[in-house]
Write an enzyme that holds these catalytic residues in place. Structure first.
Site, PDB file in Angstrom:
ATOM      1  N   GLU A 107       0.876  -1.088   0.038  1.00  0.00           N
ATOM      2  CA  GLU A 107       0.078   0.157  -0.048  1.00  0.00           C
ATOM      3  C   GLU A 107       0.639   1.050   0.086  1.00  0.00           C
ATOM      4  O   GLU A 107       0.251   2.343  -0.385  1.00  0.00           O
ATOM      5  CB  GLU A 107      -1.058   0.096   1.278  1.00  0.00           C
ATOM      6  CG  GLU A 107      -1.912  -1.049   1.294  1.00  0.00           C
ATOM      7  CD  GLU A 107      -3.202  -0.624   0.173  1.00  0.00           C
ATOM      8  OE1 GLU A 107      -3.518   0.541  -0.001  1.00  0.00           O
ATOM      9  OE2 GLU A 107      -3.609  -1.775  -0.247  1.00  0.00           O
ATOM     10  N   ASP A 120      -7.575   6.259  -8.565  1.00  0.00           N
ATOM     11  CA  ASP A 120      -8.202   5.115  -8.665  1.00  0.00           C
ATOM     12  C   ASP A 120      -9.705   5.009  -8.876  1.00  0.00           C
ATOM     13  O   ASP A 120     -10.400   4.376  -8.597  1.00  0.00           O
ATOM     14  CB  ASP A 120      -7.777   3.950  -7.689  1.00  0.00           C
ATOM     15  CG  ASP A 120      -7.995   4.331  -6.501  1.00  0.00           C
ATOM     16  OD1 ASP A 120      -8.611   5.647  -5.984  1.00  0.00           O
ATOM     17  OD2 ASP A 120      -7.920   3.341  -5.512  1.00  0.00           O
ATOM     18  N   THR A 168      -7.447   8.469  -0.559  1.00  0.00           N
ATOM     19  CA  THR A 168      -6.911   7.181   0.186  1.00  0.00           C
ATOM     20  C   THR A 168      -6.051   7.640   1.285  1.00  0.00           C
ATOM     21  O   THR A 168      -4.955   8.624   1.029  1.00  0.00           O
ATOM     22  CB  THR A 168      -6.029   6.155  -0.864  1.00  0.00           C
ATOM     23  OG1 THR A 168      -6.859   5.960  -1.811  1.00  0.00           O
ATOM     24  CG2 THR A 168      -5.607   5.156  -0.150  1.00  0.00           C
TER      25      THR A 168
END
Length: 272
Positions: free
Chosen positions: A51, A69, A74
């Protein structure tokens, strides 16, 4: 007491002692599960390598960016997303734990409004700065991320893997799939539940008498197909040059030393 009764009582006591000893031995010999603190630390570092390209997962509490994305921002230790709604749950939980002086609480209306898309409306740099400030300054916010990670991803994944008769590696494979895909299908991509169903069509789980390695290979095959459905996840190295490497080495207990690659970067965890 007659001799027959004495003999029967002695036999019962001996059987009880034998059962106790067997139970203790089984407990001692049981494989270590992923929720063991040492194994959980390994899991956190493995996920962080994929990640965040770093083994220092605790440095990721303050991480936040839009990675393009389609999920908005995020952030945090497992990539909570504004679009997915799990980041909203983190902030709601934090607001409940810290109702006063909470730098993220004012963003709750905007977070609710952008859920389901990639919009930054009402967020922007003010929000990303507040996220980093909370992560740097408030242990309660870091604890909130830990608790929400466990509630939504770690605990359900480990429980599901145990139900399927999987050891520590299988439990990690489930957990990593939960982190990336979530439980249910979304945006035309398979979630954990569908990936598991597809794997069970190809191989029996160990809980049903199947071979553990064969089942995990079927699960990873299904996961690779799910990853390739999304452009942002079409690099499958977190499966093929990490999890599949451990599986091919028959390291079902996820025991260090561990060596793997993600996105071309090499990592290693040595035994303690």
């Amino acid at each position: 007491m007659t001799g027959l009764l004495k003999h029967g009582l002695a036999l019962l006591l001996a059987l009880a002692a034998l059962c106790t000893a067997c139970t203790a031995t089984a407990r001692e010999n049981a494989p270590t599960a992923l929720d063991d603190p040492a194994k959980k630390e390994i899991a956190m570092r493995l996920v962080s390598s994929a990640e965040n390209s770093s083994l220092d997962w605790k440095a990721q509490y303050r991480y936040i960016e839009d990675i393009g994305d389609g999920r908005g921002y995020t952030a945090g230790i497992v990539g909570f997303c504004t679009g997915c709604g799990d980041l909203l749950k983190v902030v709601e939980r934090y607001a409940a734990a810290r109702p006063d002086g909470n730098v993220l609480k004012p963003f709750l209306p905007a977070l609710r409004a952008v859920r389901g898309g990639d919009s930054h409306d009402g967020l922007g740099s003010a929000f990303t700065t507040a996220w980093q400030r909370a992560a740097d300054d408030d242990p309660a916010f870091r604890e909130t991320q830990d608790d929400e990670r466990d509630r939504v991803y770690f605990d359900p994944a480990v429980d599901a893997a145990r139900d399927d008769g999987l050891g520590a590696l299988g439990q990690f494979i489930y957990y990593d799939a939960y982190v990336m895909h979530g439980l249910g299908d979304a945006r035309g991509s398979a979630g954990f539940r569908t990936i598991r169903e597809q794997a069970l069509e190809k191989a029996e789980s160990p809980a049903k008498g199947g071979d553990e390695a064969a089942y995990l290979n079927a699960f990873l095959d299904a996961r690779v197909r799910a990853m390739k459905q999304e452009k942002a996840h079409e690099d499958t190295s977190r499966v093929e040059t990490a999890q599949r490497v451990f599986l091919d080495a028959d390291n079902l207990a996820l025991e260090p030393p561990l060596k793997w690659q993600v996105y071309g970067d090499s990592y290693r965890i040595d035994g303690g």
